[in-house]
Design a protein around this motif. Structure first.
Motif, PDB file in Angstrom:
ATOM      1  N   ASN A 175      33.035   6.907  -8.990  1.00  0.00           N
ATOM      2  CA  ASN A 175      33.792   7.816 -10.244  1.00  0.00           C
ATOM      3  C   ASN A 175      35.311   7.073 -10.033  1.00  0.00           C
ATOM      4  N   LEU A 176      35.175   5.905 -10.502  1.00  0.00           N
ATOM      5  CA  LEU A 176      36.635   5.273 -10.906  1.00  0.00           C
ATOM      6  C   LEU A 176      36.576   4.454 -12.315  1.00  0.00           C
ATOM      7  N   PRO A 177      37.585   4.499 -12.714  1.00  0.00           N
ATOM      8  CA  PRO A 177      37.704   3.368 -13.862  1.00  0.00           C
ATOM      9  C   PRO A 177      37.327   1.951 -13.591  1.00  0.00           C
ATOM     10  N   ASP A 178      36.801   1.153 -14.656  1.00  0.00           N
ATOM     11  CA  ASP A 178      36.800  -0.161 -14.454  1.00  0.00           C
ATOM     12  C   ASP A 178      38.104  -0.656 -14.349  1.00  0.00           C
ATOM     13  N   PRO A 179      38.359  -1.544 -13.347  1.00  0.00           N
ATOM     14  CA  PRO A 179      39.708  -2.115 -12.968  1.00  0.00           C
ATOM     15  C   PRO A 179      40.068  -3.233 -14.384  1.00  0.00           C
ATOM     16  N   VAL A 180      41.191  -3.362 -14.907  1.00  0.00           N
ATOM     17  CA  VAL A 180      41.628  -3.813 -15.877  1.00  0.00           C
ATOM     18  C   VAL A 180      41.388  -5.532 -15.707  1.00  0.00           C
ATOM     19  N   GLY A 181      40.786  -5.964 -16.809  1.00  0.00           N
ATOM     20  CA  GLY A 181      40.610  -7.578 -16.832  1.00  0.00           C
ATOM     21  C   GLY A 181      39.445  -8.030 -15.863  1.00  0.00           C
ATOM     22  N   VAL A 182      38.688  -6.991 -15.369  1.00  0.00           N
ATOM     23  CA  VAL A 182      37.620  -7.398 -14.407  1.00  0.00           C
ATOM     24  C   VAL A 182      36.194  -7.251 -15.146  1.00  0.00           C
ATOM     25  N   ASN A 183      35.173  -8.313 -15.017  1.00  0.00           N
ATOM     26  CA  ASN A 183      33.747  -8.096 -15.542  1.00  0.00           C
ATOM     27  C   ASN A 183      33.118  -7.203 -14.710  1.00  0.00           C
ATOM     28  N   VAL A 184      32.602  -6.124 -15.008  1.00  0.00           N
ATOM     29  CA  VAL A 184      32.007  -5.092 -14.117  1.00  0.00           C
ATOM     30  C   VAL A 184      30.532  -4.782 -14.186  1.00  0.00           C
ATOM     31  N   VAL A 185      29.800  -5.028 -13.394  1.00  0.00           N
ATOM     32  CA  VAL A 185      28.241  -5.043 -13.303  1.00  0.00           C
ATOM     33  C   VAL A 185      27.725  -3.867 -12.394  1.00  0.00           C
ATOM     34  N   ARG A 186      27.254  -2.759 -13.067  1.00  0.00           N
ATOM     35  CA  ARG A 186      26.902  -1.845 -12.370  1.00  0.00           C
ATOM     36  C   ARG A 186      25.472  -1.505 -11.807  1.00  0.00           C
ATOM     37  N   VAL A 187      25.270  -1.485 -10.708  1.00  0.00           N
ATOM     38  CA  VAL A 187      23.822  -1.360  -9.984  1.00  0.00           C
ATOM     39  C   VAL A 187      23.668  -0.124  -9.283  1.00  0.00           C
ATOM     40  N   GLU A 188      22.536   0.155  -8.874  1.00  0.00           N
ATOM     41  CA  GLU A 188      22.250   1.115  -8.032  1.00  0.00           C
ATOM     42  C   GLU A 188      21.712   0.881  -6.581  1.00  0.00           C
ATOM     43  N   THR A 189      20.769   0.060  -6.522  1.00  0.00           N
ATOM     44  CA  THR A 189      20.215  -0.153  -5.040  1.00  0.00           C
ATOM     45  C   THR A 189      20.802  -1.475  -4.561  1.00  0.00           C
ATOM     46  N   ALA A 190      20.574  -1.586  -3.286  1.00  0.00           N
ATOM     47  CA  ALA A 190      21.079  -2.774  -2.531  1.00  0.00           C
ATOM     48  C   ALA A 190      20.240  -3.978  -3.264  1.00  0.00           C
ATOM     49  N   ARG A 191      19.194  -3.861  -3.510  1.00  0.00           N
ATOM     50  CA  ARG A 191      18.324  -5.169  -3.999  1.00  0.00           C
ATOM     51  C   ARG A 191      18.908  -5.473  -5.175  1.00  0.00           C
ATOM     52  N   ASP A 192      19.400  -4.450  -6.111  1.00  0.00           N
ATOM     53  CA  ASP A 192      19.762  -4.871  -7.519  1.00  0.00           C
ATOM     54  C   ASP A 192      21.451  -5.484  -7.094  1.00  0.00           C
ATOM     55  N   MET A 193      21.858  -4.950  -6.125  1.00  0.00           N
ATOM     56  CA  MET A 193      23.516  -5.398  -5.693  1.00  0.00           C
ATOM     57  C   MET A 193      23.245  -6.857  -5.404  1.00  0.00           C
ATOM     58  N   LEU A 194      22.188  -7.244  -4.579  1.00  0.00           N
ATOM     59  CA  LEU A 194      22.133  -8.760  -4.159  1.00  0.00           C
ATOM     60  C   LEU A 194      21.782  -9.543  -5.438  1.00  0.00           C
ATOM     61  N   ALA A 195      20.752  -9.298  -6.262  1.00  0.00           N
ATOM     62  CA  ALA A 195      20.498  -9.833  -7.238  1.00  0.00           C
ATOM     63  C   ALA A 195      21.581 -10.195  -8.252  1.00  0.00           C
ATOM     64  N   SER A 196      22.409  -9.081  -8.461  1.00  0.00           N
ATOM     65  CA  SER A 196      23.727  -9.273  -9.373  1.00  0.00           C
ATOM     66  C   SER A 196      24.632 -10.340  -8.717  1.00  0.00           C
ATOM     67  N   VAL A 197      24.735 -10.092  -7.367  1.00  0.00           N
ATOM     68  CA  VAL A 197      25.819 -11.178  -6.696  1.00  0.00           C
ATOM     69  C   VAL A 197      25.347 -12.492  -6.809  1.00  0.00           C
ATOM     70  N   GLN A 198      24.084 -12.637  -6.506  1.00  0.00           N
ATOM     71  CA  GLN A 198      23.399 -14.017  -6.660  1.00  0.00           C
ATOM     72  C   GLN A 198      23.376 -14.566  -8.200  1.00  0.00           C
ATOM     73  N   ALA A 199      23.400 -13.741  -8.984  1.00  0.00           N
ATOM     74  CA  ALA A 199      23.609 -14.189 -10.477  1.00  0.00           C
ATOM     75  C   ALA A 199      24.784 -14.779 -10.720  1.00  0.00           C
TER      76      ALA A 199
END
Ligand code: C5P
Length: 224
Positions: A59-83
């Motif tokens: 429940n936080l606003p997106d930080p200014v000047g940052v590209n934000v990728v939203r994920v749900e699961t750990a596996r999605d988080m890993l894939a988004s980091v690897q990307a």
């Protein structure tokens, strides 16, 4: 708006919890506000870095000047980091769920009426910090993890640094009397090597101040 010591550097930051579904309406998760990871992403951007924040549900606003990728699961988080690889700097502040539910139900699990209880089986989630720390050829030049400990903070964190293969660990005392969880202030012990040579103790300060101290330390690291 200030000097840009990290101009030209690409950074990826994880933040928040992950949600691991049980069925379409239920999940398991760790407690995490995302405040520390979001503050770090904001400060890296202020220092001129090109920042992607991979965040679980917060429940936080997106930080200014940052590209934000939203994920749900750990596996999605890993894939988004690897990307986001290759990157120069990777900072893992997310409270990733260690386990996911093995056979997610496709429909809401119903109460049976005869008192029979559902039994959940778990599978281990990937360790994102360890995976990226031990990756090649695209391992970031600086990989930073966090350690929340309730006792023997420094020893446990140093062992964690070696086990995961990251460069720095920011260790945090979360013993119940410290009020760290959900609170504003963190006392950080920076562990930067196998011995105490590179260690630093940062006085108790807000999560935003911790983010500033960390980004200043990163700028010095790349400057020398
Ligand atoms: O092993 P532990 O959870 O204590 O390690 C904490 C550090 O590892 C944090 O930096 C956290 O973001 C990261 N981590 C991760 N993926 C996991 C578990 C922890 O990136 N599955």
């Amino acid at each position: 708006d200030g000097p840009k010591p990290l101009a030209g550097k690409k950074a990826v930051v994880t933040s928040g919890p992950t949600h691991e579904p049980i069925d379409p309406v239920r999940y398991i998760a760790n407690r995490s506000s995302g405040k520390q990871g979001h503050a770090i992403a904001a400060e890296l951007a202020r220092a001129g870095a090109d920042v992607t924040l991979v965040s679980g549900p917060v429940n936080l606003p997106d930080p200014v000047g940052v590209n934000v990728v939203r994920v749900e699961t750990a596996r999605d988080m890993l894939a988004s980091v690897q990307a986001q690889m290759p990157a120069d700097i990777a900072i893992f502040a997310a409270a990733v769920a260690d386990w996911r539910v093995k056979d997610q139900a496709g429909q809401k699990i119903k109460k049976t009426g005869d008192g029979a209880l559902p039994v959940l089986q778990f599978a281990e989630n990937p360790d994102i910090l360890a995976t990226i720390s031990q990756s090649s050829p695209t391992r970031p030049a600086l990989v930073v993890g966090f350690a929340a400990e309730t006792e023997n903070v420094v020893e446990h964190a140093r062992a964690k640094r070696a086990r995961k293969g990251c460069d720095w660990i920011l260790a945090n005392n979360v013993a119940p009397d410290t009020g760290t969880f959900g609170g504003e202030d963190n006392e950080i012990h920076l562990i930067a090597g196998n011995d105490t040579t590179g260690d630093e103790v940062w006085p108790r300060q807000s999560k935003v101040a911790v983010a500033r101290t960390l980004v200043a330390r990163i700028a010095r690291h790349f400057d020398t």
